[in-house]
Design an enzyme around this catalytic site. Structure first.
Site, PDB file in Angstrom:
ATOM      1  CG  HIS A 164      -4.915  -3.480  -0.113  1.00 59.77           C
ATOM      2  ND1 HIS A 164      -4.665  -2.648  -1.173  1.00 59.77           N
ATOM      3  CD2 HIS A 164      -4.382  -2.870   0.966  1.00 59.77           C
ATOM      4  CE1 HIS A 164      -4.020  -1.568  -0.748  1.00 59.77           C
ATOM      5  NE2 HIS A 164      -3.823  -1.680   0.536  1.00 59.77           N
ATOM      6  CG  ASP A 166      -6.464  -3.465  -3.768  1.00 60.03           C
ATOM      7  OD1 ASP A 166      -7.305  -2.727  -3.216  1.00 60.03           O
ATOM      8  OD2 ASP A 166      -5.235  -3.261  -3.701  1.00 60.03           O
ATOM      9  CB  SER A 222      -0.956  -0.037   1.198  1.00 65.52           C
ATOM     10  OG  SER A 222      -2.043   0.833   1.013  1.00 65.52           O
TER      11      SER A 222
END
Length: 537
Positions: free
Chosen positions: A495, A470, A219
């Site tokens: 994710h 995601d 991320s």
């Protein structure tokens, strides 16, 4: 009529996410202008970074488990930590020579040397370094099992470095979020410099200066890992960037792509499921227009206390649908909440299982309840969480300075349409923090436009991994840029799924993705040792 909602703290609690993980789009001013009886006038709240969302929900669960709606519930446990904590004396400002620049703060980092091949009579094993995100580094270490899984094969030393201004690494202690005067030292460039200095010092102290370094991040941490490789190629020989939306800035990625992707996840499971959720918002708007309606909604949604604003219920539902799409893992997981495998599919099964004439909000509640209360431990839902931790201020600051990721909601989405305006965001940030953002700084500092042409000329040794379930994947690198800048894309991945610990239930495509990552990393290390041998012999 129900009263106007109170002002929110800057943004409703990125990334990755992070941006990690992230794109906040609701501010104090915007929330204050919105009306309860017409929530569609206000944009949806920020996409909070996953670990911050996990923190909010964990605290909410602790309160909700003790509150009484119909009965009791709760539970928990502890486990031994697979790392030791250390603290590094880090300089406050790496880019100026002002009197405050040389001020030192303690930066936390974690180490696991269980499998490390020490430099005694041979080449030292590599250092696998996690570039910390916007939060407590221990949370990231315990949720990045992939690094622990592959450490034995490589004889690797694992290092997890906490990002400045998060966790215990606050330069000004409890006053770190006090004002722009202190928060001004919270930038991605300062964080990258922190990582570089700590890594070089650690290698020197371990007599492992010749050991190769590979950085990992998911991320926002994945964005940092890829940028670190570009900015400090002499420190790290490669980077593995999972679910890193480095193209979610400026006009590179369509602004509606995130919510379009969330909607597509649900639509792919069931058109009826998608349609029910899409129709929910107008019904909620209508029923929440009076105090009587809010009381009925509070009962329907099993709120721990009567909800004051229908905007709160809207956000509660929005959070459930959005984050379920982000963590639509193929195996049961408790990354944010305890969820079954493929939770989007399970949510849609719940909605589709109701008779056609069932109250639409009852369907929406039942689906969202899978996200918040799959285990059945909660007896009520803390929908209006009035004591949100102020610790989220660090990311709120970043989202108001350099991490400006425009997001809109299109008419094709299952969420109510909303827009984005740079001038409005600038005014909101000025009101909240006393500073205006630099919305195009990230692409100036790290690039992004025509990335396939630019990185091909000077970049190397980066893995960009993404799962198309995601919604952050739309802002990621989805095609190979060169023979050494590789995009590993899985159709059903979510994710940073690849960074999770391997389980017996992992489907073949996850196993294959991780195998490819290991093979590529091995190639980087082999090439590094070959190059070093040519230099010294």
């Amino acid at each position: 009529m129900a009263s106007t909602p109170p002002p929110l703290l800057a943004f409703l609690p990125l990334l990755l996410l992070l941006l990690a993980a992230s794109s906040p789009s609701t501010s104090t001013a915007a929330a204050a202008r919105s009306s309860n009886s017409n929530p569609s006038r206000a944009p949806f709240p920020a996409v909070t970074p996953l670990h911050l969302q996990a923190l909010r929900q964990q605290r909410a669960r602790l309160r909700g488990a003790d509150a009484k709606y119909a009965g009791g519930g709760g539970g928990g446990g502890t486990a031994a930590k697979p790392f030791t904590a250390h603290y590094f004396p880090q300089e406050l400002d790496h880019f100026t020579f002002t009197p405050n620049a040389s001020m030192v703060f303690s930066q936390k980092y974690l180490v696991n040397d269980t499998f490390w091949r020490r430099p005694t009579g041979g080449a030292a094993g590599p250092l696998f370094v996690y570039t910390g995100n916007e939060g407590d580094i221990e949370w990231f270490a315990t949720n990045t099992g992939f690094m622990f899984d592959i450490a034995p094969k490589f004889g690797a030393l694992l290092v997890f470095i906490e990002h400045r201004f998060y966790g215990e690494s606050k330069p000004f202690g409890n006053d770190s979020y006090k004002s722009a005067e202190t928060l001004g030292y919270l930038t991605s460039t300062q964080a990258l410099a922190d990582f570089a200095i700590l890594i070089r010092s650690l290698k020197q102290n371990l007599s492992a200066e010749a050991a190769p370094v590979i950085v990992f991040g998911g991320s926002y941490g994945g964005m940092l890992a890829s940028w670190f490789r570009l900015k400090y190629p002499h420190v790290a020989i490669g980077a593995v960037a999972s679910s890193a939306p480095i193209l979610q800035f400026d006009y590179i990625t369509p602004w509606s792509s995130f919510y379009d992707a969330v909607s597509q996840d649900f639509k792919s499971e069931s058109l009826n499921c998608f349609s029910v959720i899409k129709a929910t918002w107008d019904v909620l708007d209508e029923r929440g227009a009076s105090d009587k309606g809010l009381l009925e909604l509070s009962k329907l949604f099993r709120a721990c206390k009567t909800v004051k604003y229908d905007y709160s219920i809207r956000n509660w539902l929005w959070t459930a649908f959005t984050y379920t799409a982000m963590v639509d893992y193929p195996t049961p997981a408790n990354f944010l909440e305890n969820l079954p495998a493929y939770p989007v599919k399970e949510m849609c099964k719940i909605i589709d299982g109701f008779p056609a004439n069932t109250d639409i909000l009852e369907k929406a509640f039942a689906a969202a309840n899978l996200y918040y209360n799959y285990t059945g431990n909660l007896t009520c839902n803390p929908i209006e969480d009035e004591d949100d931790p102020h610790g989220l201020g660090g990311w709120q600051w970043q989202a108001c300075t350099e991490m400006i990721m425009p997001m809109t909601v299109s008419n094709e989405s299952m969420f109510p349409p909303s827009g984005f305006n740079y001038d409005d965001r600038s005014d909101e940030c000025l009101e909240s923090w006393g500073v205006r953002p630099r919305p195009h700084w990230i692409t100036t500092e790290y690039g992004g436009y025509k990335i396939d042409k630019m990185l091909k000329k000077f970049g190397s040794n980066i893995i960009f991994s993404n799962g198309m379930r995601d919604p952050w994947s739309r802002g990621g690198v989805l095609k190979n840029i060169s023979s050494s800048i590789i995009a590993l894309v899985t159709e059903k991945g979510a994710h940073h799924l690849d960074f999770r610990s391997a389980t017996k239930g992992d489907p073949d495509w996850v196993i294959e993705q991780r195998r490819q990552e290991v093979e590529i990393i091995q190639g980087w290390i082999d090439q590094y040792h070959q190059d070093m041998a040519e230099i010294y012999y």
